[in-house]
Enzyme design. Structure first.
Site, PDB file in Angstrom:
ATOM      1  CB  VAL A 107      -0.771  -0.047   1.465  1.00 32.24           C
ATOM      2  CG1 VAL A 107      -1.836   1.162   1.391  1.00 32.24           C
ATOM      3  CG2 VAL A 107      -2.257  -0.766   0.741  1.00 32.24           C
ATOM      4  CD  GLU A 108       2.827   3.440   3.560  1.00 34.01           C
ATOM      5  OE1 GLU A 108       2.898   4.178   3.222  1.00 34.01           O
ATOM      6  OE2 GLU A 108       1.840   3.674   4.628  1.00 34.01           O
TER       7      GLU A 108
END
Length: 236
Positions: A107-108
């Protein structure tokens, strides 16, 4: 007819059971037999927060969707496999679940080690220079900060230490992830819980949903069952 992923179907059924409570929470764990256990509150230390119930899922602008294609990519992508030894090392050192670290990085940064955010967060786990100084070992502290952040192994180890510290501090994975995204001040103002920030809530939900999908896949290729548990009734 398109079939829902097994865990998503289990979550949908569990959500239906607790839907009357407008802002209820859903807690869960998957046991070694591949059975998903759900509860509206934390019954013991095995349960972790899955999501808040009562709001439609949101998506973070610019973040990658976490459907089946992402799960398949995470299983076979060379850039993911290259980082796995560091994830295992970080998990062993800090106690943070490997699948949670994998979900966070997906996600990051999408497993891109050279990504720099507009706020200056760098690398796989999107860590700031301040955090890199705070969580560095003496040996790491002798390296330039930029080198620490852009080296995959150092970035993962730093991020795992930071996440372990936040989980220990707040006692909840969702609050720790919120502090990572929005800062600890925002979480403290919210009483140690999820702050009312749409972007942060969407970000945390993305990580948690992907985490549970990865966890279920790692423990069993097919969910073997689902149980919804109620809190024990206290005896007067």
């Amino acid at each position: 007819m398109r079939r829902l992923p097994v865990l998503s179907l289990a979550l949908a059924l569990a959500l239906a059971l607790v839907a009357p409570a407008a802002q209820a929470e859903l807690w869960a764990y998957v046991d070694n037999a591949g059975v998903a256990h759900f509860a509206a509150q934390r019954l013991d230390d095995r349960y972790q927060p899955v999501m808040s119930v009562g709001a439609r899922p949101q998506r973070v602008p610019g973040k990658t969707d976490h459907g089946r294609s992402l799960l398949t990519w995470l299983e076979f992508a060379p850039e993911v496999k290259a980082v796995l030894p560091y994830l295992r090392e970080a998990s062993q050192q800090t106690g943070v679940d490997l699948e949670l670290l994998k979900a966070m990085i997906a996600v990051e940064s999408g497993f891109k080690a050279d990504v720099v955010s507009p706020r200056g967060a760098t690398g796989l786990m999107q860590i700031t220079a301040i955090a890199a100084e705070q969580y560095a070992t003496p040996a790491e502290a002798r390296q330039p900060v930029e080198q620490r952040l852009r080296t995959p192994r150092s970035n993962v180890l730093l991020g795992a230490r930071m996440l372990a510290d936040l989980i220990k501090r707040y006692g909840r994975i969702d609050a720790a992830l919120a502090a990572w995204n929005a800062g600890e001040t925002a979480v403290r103002k919210a009483g140690g819980r999820m702050p009312p920030i749409d972007e942060t809530q969407a970000h945390v939900q993305m990580v948690l949903e992907l985490y549970w999908a990865l966890l279920q896949r790692s423990q069993s290729q097919q969910l073997q069952g689902m149980q919804f548990h109620s809190a024990p009734v206290s005896q007067q």
